[in-house]
Design an enzyme around this catalytic site. Structure first.
Site, PDB file in Angstrom:
ATOM      1  N   GLU A  93     -50.274  -5.166  53.748  1.00  0.00           N
ATOM      2  CA  GLU A  93     -49.809  -5.917  54.917  1.00  0.00           C
ATOM      3  C   GLU A  93     -49.363  -7.312  54.526  1.00  0.00           C
ATOM      4  O   GLU A  93     -48.416  -7.861  55.100  1.00  0.00           O
ATOM      5  CB  GLU A  93     -50.898  -5.931  55.990  1.00  0.00           C
ATOM      6  CG  GLU A  93     -51.155  -4.535  56.549  1.00  0.00           C
ATOM      7  CD  GLU A  93     -52.109  -4.506  57.721  1.00  0.00           C
ATOM      8  OE1 GLU A  93     -52.649  -5.573  58.091  1.00  0.00           O
ATOM      9  OE2 GLU A  93     -52.304  -3.403  58.285  1.00  0.00           O
ATOM     10  N   GLU A  94     -50.042  -7.902  53.540  1.00  0.00           N
ATOM     11  CA  GLU A  94     -49.610  -9.209  53.054  1.00  0.00           C
ATOM     12  C   GLU A  94     -48.190  -9.145  52.499  1.00  0.00           C
ATOM     13  O   GLU A  94     -47.370 -10.034  52.743  1.00  0.00           O
ATOM     14  CB  GLU A  94     -50.566  -9.703  51.970  1.00  0.00           C
ATOM     15  CG  GLU A  94     -50.133 -11.001  51.308  1.00  0.00           C
ATOM     16  CD  GLU A  94     -51.121 -11.508  50.276  1.00  0.00           C
ATOM     17  OE1 GLU A  94     -50.733 -12.365  49.465  1.00  0.00           O
ATOM     18  OE2 GLU A  94     -52.290 -11.048  50.281  1.00  0.00           O
ATOM     19  N   ARG A  95     -47.878  -8.095  51.771  1.00  0.00           N
ATOM     20  CA  ARG A  95     -46.558  -7.986  51.143  1.00  0.00           C
ATOM     21  C   ARG A  95     -45.474  -7.684  52.156  1.00  0.00           C
ATOM     22  O   ARG A  95     -44.345  -8.189  52.046  1.00  0.00           O
ATOM     23  CB  ARG A  95     -46.621  -6.944  50.024  1.00  0.00           C
ATOM     24  CG  ARG A  95     -47.425  -7.465  48.846  1.00  0.00           C
ATOM     25  CD  ARG A  95     -47.900  -6.406  47.874  1.00  0.00           C
ATOM     26  NE  ARG A  95     -48.747  -7.026  46.846  1.00  0.00           N
ATOM     27  CZ  ARG A  95     -49.505  -6.369  45.989  1.00  0.00           C
ATOM     28  NH1 ARG A  95     -49.540  -5.042  46.021  1.00  0.00           N
ATOM     29  NH2 ARG A  95     -50.232  -7.013  45.098  1.00  0.00           N
TER      30      ARG A  95
END
Length: 386
Positions: A241-243
């Site tokens: 999700e960060e990416r």
């Protein structure tokens, strides 16, 4: 993926908030090399923006991840990279594992205040000797009764100088490096924590970044997220999700950079014509805009599959890789077209040039993304580790 009326309304509300509450202060925050995270996050919490895809039981909206993606894309409207990154840490980097695997008690104590904007969080993974090599981190926690005693260092930690808590990846055992780590919630006011002076950076100036020391910091074992030894797995899931957030939040800044450069090129006179009359300039800007749209399509597809519950390790890694490289290409090319004006601190293009360079380093360097892709493609094997 196609945004609905609800997605667009969220973006409209957020852009209005950015115009009124963030962009008028960005230059001052950049000069101060910090922004008032608690103040800004509280206002975002009041708007319901810090928990769009988090459980309703803890103050979230309970929506699917596409709404978080829409928010990330709208954050690109901020006139710098540091403030959106700090918000993204709160929404998509330090809270996904907590929301997904944390106990109800833990979520009431840490997630609910983060969604409300009453607490600022940070994610503690990188260390002086372990950045992209997450498995190589050395910080450790030993058991003492019902507590952990945590010692070690965390470096390059966004929000850490203002954070109320850290979601910390730490060794909790002596087994194989992929099965001896746990994610532990660590209150940042705990005895034994030293917040060193903030790290000065070439970009992302308004974001505070710290080196944090831990010396036998006592934390209850109930502050562990999920199962002991599963922290590496949880963190890898959290990284996806960060990416995706990184990719979505980069689209608007690149679009703006290209649009501002077009405006400049149409006014800039040289050799009896405008800069925009030069075919090389026209073609290069057209090529860059095409690349941005291709990245958008990749990011939307990854988000769509993620919402459907599919594994997007490969696509998220592709999006992250492309984001870092394309941001550098867009900023560098446009800065060149601005000439000497592009080499000034006040120029928005030069700010993207500085801020955007982190995209190929933070959250997993380009080379790490390529390594992941080589493995998902079946052309590389993971070396055994003790």
């Amino acid at each position: 993926m196609q945004y609905t009326h609800e997605h667009l309304e969220i973006q409209k509300t957020l852009r209005r908030f950015i115009d009124e509450e963030i962009n008028p202060h960005v230059d001052a925050w950049e000069e101060a090399e910090i922004f008032p995270a608690h103040e800004v996050f509280k206002k975002l919490g009041n708007l319901g923006m810090l928990g769009l895809n988090k459980p309703e039981a803890f103050g979230g909206a309970g929506l699917d991840y596409s709404y978080a993606m829409a928010m990330a894309e709208a954050l690109g409207h901020v006139n710098c990279g540091g403030v959106p990154m700090a918000i993204g840490v709160q929404t998509d980097m330090c809270t996904p594992a907590l929301a997904r695997f944390g106990s109800d008690e833990l979520r009431r104590e840490f997630l609910a205040p983060a969604i409300a904007g009453d607490m600022v969080g940070c994610i503690g993974v990188s260390e002086p000797g372990a950045g992209s090599d997450v498995a190589g981190l050395k910080s450790h926690a030993r058991k003492d009764g019902g507590d952990y005693l945590i010692s070690g260092q965390k470096m390059w930690i966004t929000n850490s100088l203002q954070a109320d808590w850290m979601c910390m990846l730490v060794n909790t055992g002596d087994g194989p490096v992929h099965r001896n780590k746990s994610l532990v919630m660590v209150p940042m006011g705990s005895p034994g924590i030293e917040k060193a002076n903030k790290i000065r950076k070439i970009g992302m100036h308004s974001s505070d970044t710290g080196l944090i020391y831990f010396d036998n910091v006592r934390v209850p074992q109930r502050y562990r997220i999920g199962e002991e030894g599963q922290g590496f797995v949880y963190q890898m899931q959290q990284f996806q999700e960060e990416r995706l957030w990184a990719a979505a939040s980069s689209l608007q800044p690149m679009e703006d950079c290209i649009a501002q450069t077009i405006g400049w090129a149409q006014e800039r006179k040289m050799f009896g014509a405008t800069l925009a009359d030069q075919q090389w300039v026209q073609f290069k800007l057209a090529e860059l805009k095409t690349e941005v749209e291709a990245l958008r399509a990749l990011t939307y597809r990854a988000c769509d599959l993620h919402v459907q519950g599919q594994d997007v390790l490969e696509l998220a890694s592709m999006a992250k890789l492309k984001t870092g490289r394309l941001t550098r290409q867009v900023a560098d090319t446009c800065l060149q077209f601005w000439g000497g004006m592009g080499f000034t601190l006040e120029n928005r293009v030069s700010r993207l040039y500085r801020d955007g360079r982190l995209g190929s380093i933070g959250g997993g360097a380009d080379e790490v993304m390529l390594g992941i892709l080589a493995k998902t493609m079946g052309i590389a094997k993971r070396p055994p580790r003790g």
